[in-house]
Scaffold this motif. Structure first.
Motif, short mmCIF file in Angstrom:
data_model
loop_
_atom_site.label_atom_id
_atom_site.label_comp_id
_atom_site.label_asym_id
_atom_site.label_seq_id
_atom_site.Cartn_x
_atom_site.Cartn_y
_atom_site.Cartn_z
N ARG A 113 46.90 47.84 16.47
CA ARG A 113 47.03 49.08 17.09
C ARG A 113 48.22 49.30 18.26
O ARG A 113 48.64 48.24 18.56
N ARG A 114 48.43 50.30 18.31
CA ARG A 114 49.27 50.86 19.43
C ARG A 114 48.55 51.35 20.63
O ARG A 114 47.83 52.36 20.51
N VAL A 115 48.75 50.73 21.59
CA VAL A 115 47.74 50.92 22.83
C VAL A 115 48.90 51.22 23.94
O VAL A 115 49.83 50.79 24.38
N VAL A 116 47.87 52.03 24.96
CA VAL A 116 48.52 52.43 26.28
C VAL A 116 47.78 51.37 27.31
O VAL A 116 46.55 51.07 27.17
N LYS A 126 44.15 51.06 40.56
CA LYS A 126 43.74 51.18 41.71
C LYS A 126 44.38 52.24 42.60
O LYS A 126 43.74 52.90 43.42
N GLU A 127 45.59 52.13 42.40
CA GLU A 127 46.71 53.22 43.24
C GLU A 127 46.72 54.48 42.79
O GLU A 127 46.81 55.40 43.19
N HIS A 128 46.94 54.62 41.30
CA HIS A 128 47.25 55.64 40.61
C HIS A 128 46.06 56.34 39.91
O HIS A 128 46.32 57.48 39.32
N GLY A 129 44.81 55.83 39.75
CA GLY A 129 43.83 56.22 38.72
C GLY A 129 43.96 56.04 37.49
O GLY A 129 45.17 55.67 36.82
N ILE A 130 42.85 56.15 36.74
CA ILE A 130 42.99 55.85 35.09
C ILE A 130 43.12 57.20 34.62
O ILE A 130 42.31 58.26 34.69
N THR A 161 57.01 44.92 33.49
CA THR A 161 56.86 46.33 34.53
C THR A 161 55.36 46.76 34.48
O THR A 161 54.79 46.87 35.77
N ALA A 162 54.74 46.72 33.40
CA ALA A 162 53.26 47.16 33.77
C ALA A 162 52.34 45.94 34.16
O ALA A 162 51.70 46.28 35.01
N VAL A 163 52.44 44.93 33.81
CA VAL A 163 52.20 43.52 34.59
C VAL A 163 52.10 43.68 35.88
O VAL A 163 51.07 43.28 36.54
N ALA A 164 53.35 44.07 36.35
CA ALA A 164 53.63 43.96 38.04
C ALA A 164 52.89 45.17 38.73
O ALA A 164 53.07 45.00 39.78
N GLY A 165 52.08 46.09 37.77
CA GLY A 165 51.54 47.13 38.47
C GLY A 165 52.22 48.20 38.85
O GLY A 165 51.84 49.04 39.65
N LEU A 166 53.44 48.45 38.17
CA LEU A 166 54.52 49.51 38.58
C LEU A 166 54.26 50.57 37.55
O LEU A 166 54.77 51.66 37.97
N LEU A 224 46.28 40.83 28.04
CA LEU A 224 44.87 41.21 28.04
C LEU A 224 43.75 39.98 28.18
O LEU A 224 42.74 40.31 28.98
N ARG A 225 44.05 39.02 27.66
CA ARG A 225 42.96 37.98 27.65
C ARG A 225 42.85 37.41 29.09
O ARG A 225 41.89 37.10 29.54
N GLU A 226 44.07 37.51 29.88
CA GLU A 226 43.94 37.07 31.38
C GLU A 226 43.73 38.24 32.13
O GLU A 226 44.04 37.93 33.30
N ASP A 227 43.46 39.29 31.79
CA ASP A 227 42.95 40.36 32.46
C ASP A 227 44.42 40.88 33.41
O ASP A 227 44.05 41.66 34.52
N LYS A 228 45.37 40.65 33.23
CA LYS A 228 46.61 41.16 33.77
C LYS A 228 46.89 42.53 33.25
O LYS A 228 47.47 43.25 34.13
N LEU A 229 46.46 43.09 32.27
CA LEU A 229 46.49 44.40 31.63
C LEU A 229 45.22 44.87 31.28
O LEU A 229 44.21 44.05 30.62
N GLN A 230 44.99 46.18 31.02
CA GLN A 230 43.91 46.71 30.84
C GLN A 230 44.09 47.80 29.69
O GLN A 230 45.30 48.65 30.15
N ILE A 231 43.41 48.00 28.50
CA ILE A 231 44.09 49.33 27.72
C ILE A 231 43.30 50.31 28.16
O ILE A 231 42.01 50.30 28.60
N VAL A 232 43.70 51.77 28.20
CA VAL A 232 43.30 52.89 28.33
C VAL A 232 43.32 53.87 27.18
O VAL A 232 44.12 53.70 26.30
N LEU A 233 42.60 55.07 27.19
CA LEU A 233 42.88 55.77 26.14
C LEU A 233 42.48 55.32 24.85
O LEU A 233 42.97 55.88 23.83
N ALA A 234 41.68 54.33 24.54
CA ALA A 234 41.29 53.73 23.25
C ALA A 234 40.86 54.56 22.45
O ALA A 234 41.02 54.79 21.08
N GLU A 235 39.94 55.53 22.89
CA GLU A 235 39.35 56.63 21.83
C GLU A 235 40.25 57.64 21.46
O GLU A 235 39.98 58.40 20.49
#
Length: 294
Positions: free
Chosen positions: A162-165, A173-177, A226-231, A245-256
């Motif tokens: 998969r190609r994921v965002v 938390k700061e910028h919304g999903i 950069t993504a892991v840093a929350g920027l 992803l396994r360590e919950d440092k990142l989350q996938i959005v727009l999967a659908e």
């Protein structure tokens, strides 16, 4: 005239575009090379080269004959190797290419296992995030992610990816999903120019979004960090962020909204005529990759 030797001389002259250089490489005298080409032209009944004082170029019949000669000479070498047993036993140097992260995470363990099994083989790895010409760069096997063009090479699909965002919890938390791909226009994006050069990101149902990159890098690792840093958000292949992803440092959005997964192929150039080292590696790579990414 030794036709096999004449073909070898012809191929060498075609490659070097020089009678003198060919003579040096073949440890022959220049007149001997000239006589061999002349005798071959007499037998064939066609000019193979256009000769001037400065250059030696193939004629149209010569170009066609060159392809046939290379094939015939390769068949002879293969037959001799088979008779000697080397065709059945992997030997020599095996050159493999893959993208950087996929190569390090998935291909390198396969190479380690292969070299343990076949100690007479030496490995050469080219892990690089750009298209590689297998013939020009002397590649035996390539692991390719993405839809293949019709190259005439042998290809075995071993899985999809998969190609994921994705982004960090702190970023959301700061910028919304983002709820739709169009929302990405209002988010910070860290992108790897090496992997996805186009500023237009495509999603399912022909959704297209032109992205403004907040940070560009030629490295997938930099975009992910950069993504892991929350920027920022980034878009990469799933396996590249699987640990985060396994360590919950990142989350996938727009999967659908994701477009169809990309195929992963093992690609090699010589088909059923491939030497033992290539056939053995392809068999092992297909088995191990299907177990991990299939």
């Amino acid at each position: 005239m030794d036709r096999w030797q004449a073909m070898r001389i012809f191929v060498k002259v075609a490659e070097t575009e020089s009678f003198a250089a060919s003579a040096r490489e073949l440890h022959m005298s220049p007149p001997a090379v000239t006589r061999a080409i002349a005798a071959l032209e007499d037998v064939i009944g066609a000019r193979l080269f256009v000769r001037t004082t400065r250059s030696v170029k193939l004629t149209a019949p010569g170009k066609r004959y060159l392809d046939d000669c290379k094939r015939i000479l390769a068949d002879i070498v293969e037959a001799e190797a088979a008779a000697a047993g080397s065709y059945a036993m992997p030997t020599g140097t095996l050159t493999i290419t893959a993208s950087v992260l996929f190569g390090q995470m998935y291909v390198l363990p396969i190479v380690h296992e292969f070299l343990r099994r076949y100690p007479k083989v030496n490995g050469r790895l080219l892990f690089i995030d750009r298209p590689v010409n297998l013939v020009d760069e002397g590649i035996d096997v390539a692991i390719r992610i993405g839809r293949l063009q019709d190259s005439g090479f042998s290809a075995i699909q071993v899985g999809t990816v998969r190609r994921v965002v994705c982004g960090a919890p702190a970023y959301f938390k700061e910028h919304g999903i983002p709820a739709t791909p169009a929302d990405l226009k209002h988010h910070r994006i860290a992108a790897s120019t090496g992997a996805w050069v186009s500023p237009e990101w495509r999603f399912a149902n022909d959704q297209r979004v032109t992205i403004h990159n907040w940070l560009q890098s030629n490295s997938n690792e930099a975009a992910i960090a950069t993504a892991v840093a929350g920027l920022a958000l980034t878009r990469v292949l799933h396996y590249q962020v699987a640990p985060a992803l396994r360590e919950d440092k990142l989350q996938i959005v727009l999967a659908e909204h994701e477009d169809p997964p990309l195929p992963i192929h093992v690609l090699y150039t010589e088909g059923r005529q491939a030497p033992a080292k290539v056939r053995a590696f392809v068999d092992l790579a297909v088995s191990m990759l299907r177990a991990r990414v299939g």
